[in-house]
Scaffold this active site. Structure first.
Site, mmCIF file in Angstrom:
data_model
loop_
_atom_site.group_PDB
_atom_site.id
_atom_site.type_symbol
_atom_site.label_atom_id
_atom_site.label_comp_id
_atom_site.label_asym_id
_atom_site.label_seq_id
_atom_site.Cartn_x
_atom_site.Cartn_y
_atom_site.Cartn_z
ATOM 1 N N ARG A 189 16.745 -15.443 34.330
ATOM 2 C CA ARG A 189 16.058 -16.449 35.146
ATOM 3 C C ARG A 189 14.847 -17.059 34.444
ATOM 4 O O ARG A 189 13.954 -17.588 35.103
ATOM 5 C CB ARG A 189 15.628 -15.828 36.481
ATOM 6 C CG ARG A 189 16.795 -15.382 37.353
ATOM 7 C CD ARG A 189 16.305 -14.821 38.688
ATOM 8 N NE ARG A 189 17.405 -14.369 39.518
ATOM 9 C CZ ARG A 189 18.095 -15.144 40.345
ATOM 10 N NH1 ARG A 189 17.776 -16.440 40.442
ATOM 11 N NH2 ARG A 189 19.078 -14.664 41.079
ATOM 12 N N ASP A 220 17.469 -24.740 40.878
ATOM 13 C CA ASP A 220 16.318 -24.582 39.980
ATOM 14 C C ASP A 220 16.735 -24.714 38.524
ATOM 15 O O ASP A 220 16.044 -25.341 37.717
ATOM 16 C CB ASP A 220 15.662 -23.207 40.203
ATOM 17 C CG ASP A 220 14.887 -23.148 41.519
ATOM 18 O OD1 ASP A 220 14.361 -24.188 41.931
ATOM 19 O OD2 ASP A 220 14.819 -22.068 42.118
ATOM 20 N N LYS A 246 26.281 -24.385 40.138
ATOM 21 C CA LYS A 246 26.612 -23.001 40.469
ATOM 22 C C LYS A 246 25.659 -22.467 41.544
ATOM 23 O O LYS A 246 24.446 -22.524 41.379
ATOM 24 C CB LYS A 246 26.490 -22.127 39.207
ATOM 25 C CG LYS A 246 26.736 -20.642 39.406
ATOM 26 C CD LYS A 246 25.519 -19.788 39.768
ATOM 27 C CE LYS A 246 24.305 -20.026 38.968
ATOM 28 N NZ LYS A 246 23.150 -19.198 39.483
ATOM 29 N N GLU A 355 19.667 -14.388 54.732
ATOM 30 C CA GLU A 355 18.518 -13.745 54.101
ATOM 31 C C GLU A 355 17.253 -14.613 54.243
ATOM 32 O O GLU A 355 16.140 -14.086 54.211
ATOM 33 C CB GLU A 355 18.788 -13.452 52.631
ATOM 34 C CG GLU A 355 18.978 -14.677 51.757
ATOM 35 C CD GLU A 355 19.095 -14.340 50.281
ATOM 36 O OE1 GLU A 355 18.732 -13.210 49.900
ATOM 37 O OE2 GLU A 355 19.546 -15.195 49.502
#
Length: 487
Positions: A189, A220, A246, A355
């Site tokens: 990430r 992002d 994705k 979530e």
């Protein structure tokens, strides 16, 4: 000779020939250093993955391509693109790449070109089908010109910055076709944001003579890819940047992108798990399962899995936000359902929420926004002082913060991800809701309006679906995405 070697401690378990090879490799590792040993261990780990009957069966599957991609194609430019909103602001941030012309793929022979060198990387969390994107990319390049090269950066953007890479060929790719995970080249990430990082990426792309880099990632990651493309345009770097959509959340889409890959597969995995828990509840007849599903800013997974399984109570975050509902109101509605089922002799059931549920609560959302600001300006989260943090909040947010259980307060103060997002997967909103519902039912039992026993088992259904076998839909879709990225 191929063997599974675990170091000097297991030499006695090997036959004499294999032992000699192992000792020789140990000597080579000591000569060439730790990096050699790590690369060798990683290669051995990949090779040693056992192939189950299901894996072998999936390897036989041949992804289907849309008719347009089944023959020779060329591209033609069409209308200029824009942004769905804030076009002026976005154009000011991306003056060189904003408004490029859309490209249409049409039948025909593309003009010949020199052999291409293309880089590819995974960015962010895994999603089923990623390996088929690479397969589609590789197959198109190798068919177009056997001299084309595909280079994978390991792992993810960090590998692009550090220049760590591997050439992907047919043999390395073969075991990963139609297979879950991102473990062929790994992912991470890392956000490319400093001048030094951009300069390193430029140096690495130029040293590898890359014609393009394909970034397989979510919102992002594709934003970061857009920033990188703008930087390359400014620096006149020949490397083109292509983003592939994705995310299992299913929220990266527009009029051109109908769905992000991985969503279909993930929904099927979660639906199976919810179905299993439903049968568990019906079998024991004394338990409520509170299931928190992946979905940070959108409830697409939650809704699809609920439509496939019909749980007893579904909390859609967008509806909570639209109705400006508070946690106490939602807990009261769940308690009504529990009481109603108790009257029928049914002290069990399944409740599902996303979530990102806690961030959809209006008062908590405002609190999180303020906390994000504090974190962005250097507030320490290593050993957070709850009282000190509360003192820096507005009166309304401080009041909201004080009503939350201590474990939720600490989770809200946890470190943000590299893109500045609160890590909602670490916030136990399922447990929070269960606790508030339990408190409400205690009041009703005391008042004589509830006579049952409320037993809850919370679940976070998250990482289980990220690396599952891709569905046939995702196998086909991802393979086509890889081909389009190559084109």
């Amino acid at each position: 000779a191929r063997f599974d070697y675990c170091g000097p401690s297991c030499l006695h378990t090997l036959n004499p020939f294999t032992r000699a090879v192992a000792m020789a490799l140990d000597e080579i590792s000591s000569l060439f250093g730790q990096e050699f040993a790590q690369k060798m261990a990683a290669m051995q780990e990949l090779q040693s993955i056992s192939k189950t009957p299901l894996h072998l069966e999936r390897l036989k599957y041949k992804p289907r391509l849309p008719k347009i991609l089944q023959g020779p194609v060329r591209t033609e430019k069409t209308i200029k693109t824009s942004a769905a909103g804030d076009a002026d602001i976005i154009q000011s941030l991306f003056p060189l790449t904003f408004g490029q012309e859309a490209v249409r793929i049409v039948p025909g022979e593309a003009p010949s070109s020199k052999p291409l060198r293309i880089g590819v990387l995974f960015s962010g969390g895994p999603a089923p089908g990623g390996h088929n994107v690479i397969a589609g990319l590789y197959d198109y390049l190798s068919k177009r010109n056997p001299m084309n090269k595909l280079i994978g950066f390991t792992p993810g953007p960090k590998g692009l910055i550090q220049g760590k890479h591997m050439e992907i060929d047919a043999e390395k790719l073969a075991p990963f076709r139609n297979f879950g995970g991102f473990h062929l080249i790994g992912s991470d990430r890392t956000k490319i944001e400093t001048d030094e990082q951009f300069a390193s990426v430029k140096k690495n792309c130029e040293s590898l003579d890359l014609d393009g880099v394909v970034v397989i990632g979510g919102d992002d990651s594709n934003t970061n890819a857009g920033v990188l493309a703008e930087y390359f345009a400014k620096e006149k770097v020949k490397t083109k940047v292509v983003g592939v959509p994705k995310t299992i959340d299913g929220d990266l889409r527009n009029e051109y992108v109908e769905s992000s890959f991985g969503y279909d597969s993930a929904c099927k995995v979660y639906a199976e798990q919810i179905g299993n828990l439903s049968f568990d509840a019906m079998s024991a007849r004394n338990t409520y399962h509170f299931c928190r599903l992946m979905g940070r800013e959108a409830s697409h997974i939650l809704l699809e899995a609920a439509l496939e399984t019909h749980p007893n109570f579904v909390i859609v975050g967008e509806e909570v936000k639209a109705k400006n509902q508070k946690l106490s109101e939602i807990a009261s509605a769940v308690a009504d359902m529990v009481v109603e089922r108790n009257v029928k002799g049914l002290d069990y059931g399944v409740v599902v929420l996303s979530e990102g549920f806690i961030d959809f609560l209006p008062d908590v959302h405002n609190l999180i926004e303020e906390l994000n600001e504090l974190m962005a300006h250097g507030a320490s989260t290593a050993e957070p002082d709850v009282n000190a943090v509360a003192a820096k909040l507005s009166a309304e947010s401080a009041k909201c913060f004080s009503t939350l259980p201590s474990y939720i307060q600490l989770q809200l103060l946890a470190d943000r991800d590299p893109h500045g997002n609160v890590q909602v997967s670490k916030i136990e909103s399922d447990k929070l809701l269960a606790d508030v519902v339990a408190d409400e039912l205690k009041k009703r039992k005391k008042a004589g309006t509830y006579k049952g026993a409320f037993r809850v088992v919370p679940h976070f259904l998250g990482y289980e679906a990220r690396c599952g076998f891709p569905s046939n839909f995702d196998c086909n879709y991802c393979y086509a995405l890889g081909q389009v990225a190559a084109i």
